[in-house]
Design a protein around this motif. Structure first.
Motif, PDB file in Angstrom:
ATOM      1  N   ASP A  14      33.461  50.238  -4.874  1.00  0.00           N
ATOM      2  CA  ASP A  14      34.337  49.110  -4.562  1.00  0.00           C
ATOM      3  C   ASP A  14      35.797  49.457  -4.871  1.00  0.00           C
ATOM      4  OD1 ASP A  14      34.261  49.126  -7.299  1.00  0.00           O
ATOM      5  OD2 ASP A  14      33.691  47.038  -7.522  1.00  0.00           O
ATOM      6  N   GLN A  15      36.698  48.571  -4.525  1.00  0.00           N
ATOM      7  CA  GLN A  15      38.132  48.821  -4.698  1.00  0.00           C
ATOM      8  C   GLN A  15      38.554  48.816  -6.166  1.00  0.00           C
ATOM      9  OE1 GLN A  15      40.345  49.782  -2.277  1.00  0.00           O
ATOM     10  NE2 GLN A  15      38.394  50.041  -1.240  1.00  0.00           N
ATOM     11  N   ILE A  20      40.781  51.980 -10.611  1.00  0.00           N
ATOM     12  CA  ILE A  20      40.687  52.518 -11.974  1.00  0.00           C
ATOM     13  C   ILE A  20      40.723  54.043 -11.942  1.00  0.00           C
ATOM     14  CG2 ILE A  20      39.154  52.781 -13.977  1.00  0.00           C
ATOM     15  CD1 ILE A  20      38.227  49.869 -13.396  1.00  0.00           C
ATOM     16  N   GLU A  21      39.971  54.637 -11.018  1.00  0.00           N
ATOM     17  CA  GLU A  21      39.917  56.089 -10.939  1.00  0.00           C
ATOM     18  C   GLU A  21      41.245  56.677 -10.481  1.00  0.00           C
ATOM     19  OE1 GLU A  21      36.495  56.785  -8.511  1.00  0.00           O
ATOM     20  OE2 GLU A  21      35.134  56.540 -10.203  1.00  0.00           O
ATOM     21  N   LYS A  22      41.995  55.943  -9.669  1.00  0.00           N
ATOM     22  CA  LYS A  22      43.304  56.421  -9.227  1.00  0.00           C
ATOM     23  C   LYS A  22      44.255  56.542 -10.417  1.00  0.00           C
ATOM     24  CE  LYS A  22      46.744  55.716  -5.652  1.00  0.00           C
ATOM     25  NZ  LYS A  22      46.385  56.647  -4.606  1.00  0.00           N
ATOM     26  N   ASP A  81      34.303  58.355  -3.913  1.00  0.00           N
ATOM     27  CA  ASP A  81      33.021  58.339  -3.211  1.00  0.00           C
ATOM     28  C   ASP A  81      32.551  59.733  -2.822  1.00  0.00           C
ATOM     29  OD1 ASP A  81      33.168  55.646  -3.331  1.00  0.00           O
ATOM     30  OD2 ASP A  81      33.588  55.326  -1.223  1.00  0.00           O
ATOM     31  N   GLY A  82      33.468  60.597  -2.573  1.00  0.00           N
ATOM     32  CA  GLY A  82      33.104  61.890  -2.024  1.00  0.00           C
ATOM     33  C   GLY A  82      32.784  61.796  -0.544  1.00  0.00           C
TER      34      GLY A  82
END
Length: 85
Positions: A14-15, A20-22, A81-82
């Motif tokens: 999800d966004q 968070i990962e960004k 996501d890859g």
């Protein structure tokens, strides 16, 4: 036997996870390694100071820091996501 594995591109994050990962992917991997080494040093210091419970508590931080560093590296290499080429 049924195969329950998720194929590449079958599910997406999800966004919130992507956001968070960004942000967290901007943290250098060496920070996580330094945090793990500092936890080891802190644990040894508390053990020498005869504060055994505190030494165990701080010593247990090592594995989570290393796991977070590994996850951070995987996000940097493969993205959220890859699925994007």
């Amino acid at each position: 036997m049924t195969d329950y594995r998720v194929a590449k591109g079958e599910a997406q994050e999800d966004q919130v996870t992507a956001a968070i990962e960004k942000v967290t992917s901007q943290i250098p991997s060496s920070i996580y390694l330094a945090a793990a080494v500092a936890s080891i040093a802190g644990s040894i210091g508390f053990k020498i100071a005869k504060k055994d419970h505190l030494a165990l508590f701080v010593g247990q931080w090592v594995a989570p820091f290393l796991i977070l560093g590994t996850y951070n590296k995987l996000v940097k290499l493969h993205g959220s996501d890859g699925t994007k080429a």
